[in-house]
Design an enzyme around this catalytic site. Structure first.
Site, short mmCIF file in Angstrom:
data_model
loop_
_atom_site.label_atom_id
_atom_site.label_comp_id
_atom_site.label_asym_id
_atom_site.label_seq_id
_atom_site.Cartn_x
_atom_site.Cartn_y
_atom_site.Cartn_z
N HIS A 135 29.36 61.94 -8.65
CA HIS A 135 30.22 62.37 -9.75
C HIS A 135 30.05 61.53 -10.92
O HIS A 135 30.06 60.42 -11.06
CB HIS A 135 31.70 61.83 -9.24
CG HIS A 135 32.23 62.90 -8.24
ND1 HIS A 135 33.69 62.88 -7.96
CD2 HIS A 135 31.88 63.71 -7.40
CE1 HIS A 135 33.94 63.88 -7.33
NE2 HIS A 135 32.70 64.45 -6.90
N TYR A 189 43.33 61.40 -11.66
CA TYR A 189 44.17 60.16 -11.51
C TYR A 189 45.31 60.55 -12.43
O TYR A 189 45.16 60.58 -13.73
CB TYR A 189 43.61 58.88 -11.92
CG TYR A 189 42.61 58.46 -10.88
CD1 TYR A 189 41.30 58.78 -10.95
CD2 TYR A 189 42.89 57.37 -9.95
CE1 TYR A 189 40.36 58.37 -10.17
CE2 TYR A 189 42.15 56.70 -9.25
CZ TYR A 189 40.58 57.30 -9.43
OH TYR A 189 39.60 56.83 -8.46
N PRO A 218 44.39 50.87 -4.38
CA PRO A 218 43.25 51.50 -4.31
C PRO A 218 43.06 52.33 -5.68
O PRO A 218 42.04 53.20 -5.61
CB PRO A 218 43.43 52.37 -3.15
CG PRO A 218 44.86 52.39 -2.87
CD PRO A 218 45.45 51.07 -3.14
N LYS A 262 37.94 50.18 -5.29
CA LYS A 262 37.36 49.06 -5.21
C LYS A 262 37.16 48.36 -3.93
O LYS A 262 36.22 47.49 -3.51
CB LYS A 262 37.83 48.01 -6.20
CG LYS A 262 37.61 48.30 -7.61
CD LYS A 262 35.88 48.16 -8.15
CE LYS A 262 35.60 49.09 -9.44
NZ LYS A 262 34.92 50.21 -9.08
N TYR A 284 34.56 50.96 -13.34
CA TYR A 284 34.90 52.09 -12.27
C TYR A 284 33.31 52.36 -11.52
O TYR A 284 33.55 52.47 -10.36
CB TYR A 284 35.25 53.64 -12.89
CG TYR A 284 35.57 54.50 -11.88
CD1 TYR A 284 36.99 54.35 -11.35
CD2 TYR A 284 34.80 55.32 -11.40
CE1 TYR A 284 37.47 55.07 -10.44
CE2 TYR A 284 35.37 56.31 -10.42
CZ TYR A 284 36.60 56.24 -9.98
OH TYR A 284 37.31 57.01 -9.01
C1 LIG Z 1 45.41 52.52 4.73
C2 LIG Z 1 44.19 52.28 3.83
C3 LIG Z 1 43.74 52.91 2.79
C4 LIG Z 1 42.48 52.65 1.96
N1 LIG Z 1 42.42 53.61 0.99
C5 LIG Z 1 41.26 52.96 0.36
C6 LIG Z 1 41.12 53.95 -0.79
O1 LIG Z 1 41.24 54.82 -0.89
N2 LIG Z 1 39.74 53.62 -1.60
C7 LIG Z 1 39.26 52.08 -1.52
O2 LIG Z 1 38.17 51.89 -2.25
N3 LIG Z 1 39.68 51.31 -0.38
C8 LIG Z 1 40.63 51.68 0.29
N4 LIG Z 1 41.16 50.86 1.38
C9 LIG Z 1 40.41 49.68 1.55
C10 LIG Z 1 39.02 49.86 2.30
O3 LIG Z 1 39.13 50.89 3.24
C11 LIG Z 1 38.88 48.29 2.89
O4 LIG Z 1 38.46 47.56 1.90
C12 LIG Z 1 37.66 48.29 3.69
O5 LIG Z 1 37.79 49.04 5.04
C13 LIG Z 1 37.06 46.79 4.15
O6 LIG Z 1 36.24 46.83 4.85
P1 LIG Z 1 36.48 45.51 5.84
O7 LIG Z 1 34.97 45.88 6.95
O8 LIG Z 1 36.16 44.44 5.17
O9 LIG Z 1 37.83 45.60 6.74
P2 LIG Z 1 38.34 46.63 8.00
O10 LIG Z 1 37.85 48.15 7.66
O11 LIG Z 1 39.77 46.31 7.83
O12 LIG Z 1 37.55 46.09 9.05
C14 LIG Z 1 37.77 45.04 9.79
C15 LIG Z 1 37.45 45.13 11.07
O13 LIG Z 1 37.78 43.85 12.01
C16 LIG Z 1 38.64 44.20 13.19
N5 LIG Z 1 39.37 43.16 13.54
C17 LIG Z 1 40.53 42.78 13.16
N6 LIG Z 1 41.05 41.62 13.67
C18 LIG Z 1 39.98 41.35 14.56
C19 LIG Z 1 39.90 40.38 15.67
N7 LIG Z 1 41.02 39.39 15.56
N8 LIG Z 1 39.03 40.24 16.24
C20 LIG Z 1 37.91 41.28 16.49
N9 LIG Z 1 38.03 42.10 15.48
C21 LIG Z 1 38.97 42.15 14.70
C22 LIG Z 1 39.27 45.75 12.97
O14 LIG Z 1 39.71 46.23 14.01
C23 LIG Z 1 38.54 46.25 11.90
O15 LIG Z 1 37.66 47.31 12.59
C24 LIG Z 1 42.13 51.16 2.29
C25 LIG Z 1 42.71 50.45 3.29
C26 LIG Z 1 43.79 50.75 4.14
C27 LIG Z 1 44.03 49.90 5.04
#
Ligand SMILES: Cc1cc2nc3c(=O)[nH]c(=O)nc-3n(C[C@H](O)[C@H](O)[C@H](O)COP(=O)(O)OP(=O)(O)OC[C@H]3O[C@@H](n4cnc5c(N)ncnc54)[C@H](O)[C@@H]3O)c2cc1C
Length: 394
Positions: free
Chosen positions: A72, A201, A293, A297, A385
């Site tokens: 995009h 947006y 969101p 980011k 962005y």
């Molecule tokens: C509902 C939702 C919608 C989103 N939409 C967007 C969007 O549109 N655009 C955007 O940029 N970002 C979005 N985000 C943010 C983006 O998805 C996150 O920033 C991203 O998932 C971060 O990745 P992560 O691996 O750091 O954390 P996570 O994806 O949260 O992964 C963490 C992992 O750790 C595991 N875990 C948790 N506790 C424990 C424990 N005690 N022991 C072992 N494992 C554990 C969890 O099960 C999970 O699998 C959204 C987030 C959410 C919650």
């Protein structure tokens, strides 16, 4: 069990870090609380910055992304009937973003990990981190009624906002910064063609709308809703009707409706914890910070943390440069705060705040008008962005 790096969490942060370390010959074990299917079932982000795309390539997991991801070169903004295209590519001198869902990123990383034979322990309960400030950290967890111990050199806390890693750090060491917004996003996924070839947006007096997508046949739409709203009160019909009401007429007329595959409400929050490091424990991604969101980011910040930590650990194991470990938090936080600022700015600019008075609402509108007519601001929006550059580790 023994490994070099114990990774807590198999979200995108944990899987990407694990894959990069594995490619560099650094042994690691991932411990995840949920099952793999559960992790894949979460519908989240969909816009990848160039930095994350490059990191996926470096990790050797870009084959499908490079074929199926949609480049995009721009986004559209709407406010009070005014429509503006932000030409990301022209304003940044050639950068763009890639639309490729977090679910697909996760699926590709899981497949690569399985093929590599590296260990991932799913459905591990009662995960606890021990002695992370000392010389010999270890992790304990339970699985199928047995308790296990994993000894390691370092722990990467990739376990998201509700994980155990951040909670392991003594409260007096941490400073929390938080902004909770007075609304959430109701998201809907559907197998319908996107209404526009680029993301839209849109501010509307009934609330913000985002028209996003995962592919040419799968759309993701979001509506700003009050925090008191319940997803079960939103039939598909009500969702589509409200979406069309909030979009400019010609866009609304192009919306193709269909049954929802998923609907959920997510509250909007800005959050940062400092520092992102405690002894041999390093917080990565959502474990250390959350962004609303609106700036796309969250996932991308997780990737830049991973890049920084991976490069530091690589030098530690390759060249014995343990001095670099102290740089992690500062390097990561500089980029985190800039993304927090951008996400906060976009959220404030495009959402409807019912508590704002008439003066504040005119200021919001004037901000928008000014931003869209100032090449300097348009450049600023575009460069944020597509993603600010990753800092070197020394
Ligand atoms: C509902 C939702 C919608 C989103 N939409 C967007 C969007 O549109 N655009 C955007 O940029 N970002 C979005 N985000 C943010 C983006 O998805 C996150 O920033 C991203 O998932 C971060 O990745 P992560 O691996 O750091 O954390 P996570 O994806 O949260 O992964 C963490 C992992 O750790 C595991 N875990 C948790 N506790 C424990 C424990 N005690 N022991 C072992 N494992 C554990 C969890 O099960 C999970 O699998 C959204 C987030 C959410 C919650």
């Amino acid at each position: 069990m023994k490994t070099k790096v114990a990774i807590i969490g198999a979200g995108p942060s944990g899987l990407l870090l694990g894959q990069l370390l594995h490619m560099a010959g650094i042994d690691n074990v991932i411990i995840e609380r949920q099952s793999g299917e559960y992790v894949l079932g979460r519908i989240r982000a969909g816009v990848l910055e160039q930095g994350m795309v490059d990191l996926m390539r470096e990790a050797g997991v870009s084959e499908r992304m490079d074929v199926e991801g949609l480049v995009h070169d721009g986004i559209e903004l709407v406010f009070g009937g005014r429509r503006d295209r932000i030409d990301l590519k022209a304003l940044t001198g050639g950068s763009s973003v890639l639309v490729y869902g977090q679910t697909e990123v996760t699926r590709d990383l899981m497949a690569a990990r399985e093929a590599s034979g590296a260990t991932t322990i799913y459905e591990a309960s009662n995960v606890q981190l021990h002695d992370v400030k000392g010389e010999a950290p270890y992790v304990t967890f339970e699985k199928n009624g047995e308790t296990y111990r994993l000894d390691c050199d370092y722990v990467a806390g990739c376990d998201g906002f509700h994980g155990v890693s951040r909670k392991t750090i003594p409260a007096e060491v941490l400073t929390h910064y938080e902004r909770v917004y007075p609304f959430g996003w109701l998201g809907m996924l559907s197998d319908t063609p996107p209404v526009n070839h680029e993301l839209i947006y849109a501010h509307h007096e009934r609330g913000f709308v985002l028209c996003s997508q995962r592919s040419m046949t799968r759309s993701r739409y979001y509506l700003q809703v009050a925090l008191s709203e319940k997803v079960e009160d939103w039939s598909d019909e009500r969702f589509w009707q409200e979406l069309k009401t909030r979009l400019p007429q010609d866009v609304a007329a192009r919306v193709v409706t269909g049954p929802s595959l998923e609907k959920s409400i997510a509250p909007l929050r800005s959050y940062v914890v400092e520092p992102m490091q405690y002894g041999k424990l390093f917080l990565v991604g959502d474990a250390a910070h959350i962004v609303p969101p609106t700036g796309a980011k969250g996932l991308n910040l997780a990737a830049s943390d991973v890049s920084t930590l991976y490069r530091i650990l690589n030098r530690v194991y390759r060249d014995g440069r343990t001095d670099l470990l102290e740089n992690y938090s500062q390097i990561a936080l500089r980029r985190v705060w800039k993304a927090e600022r951008f996400s906060w700015l976009m959220t404030n600019l495009l959402h409807e705040y019912s508590e704002r008075d008439a003066f504040d609402k005119r200021m919001q509108r004037t901000d928008y008008d000014y931003y869209m007519t100032s090449n300097a601001v348009l450049k600023t929006i575009a460069e944020n962005y597509v993603g600010l550059p990753y800092e070197p580790i020394e």
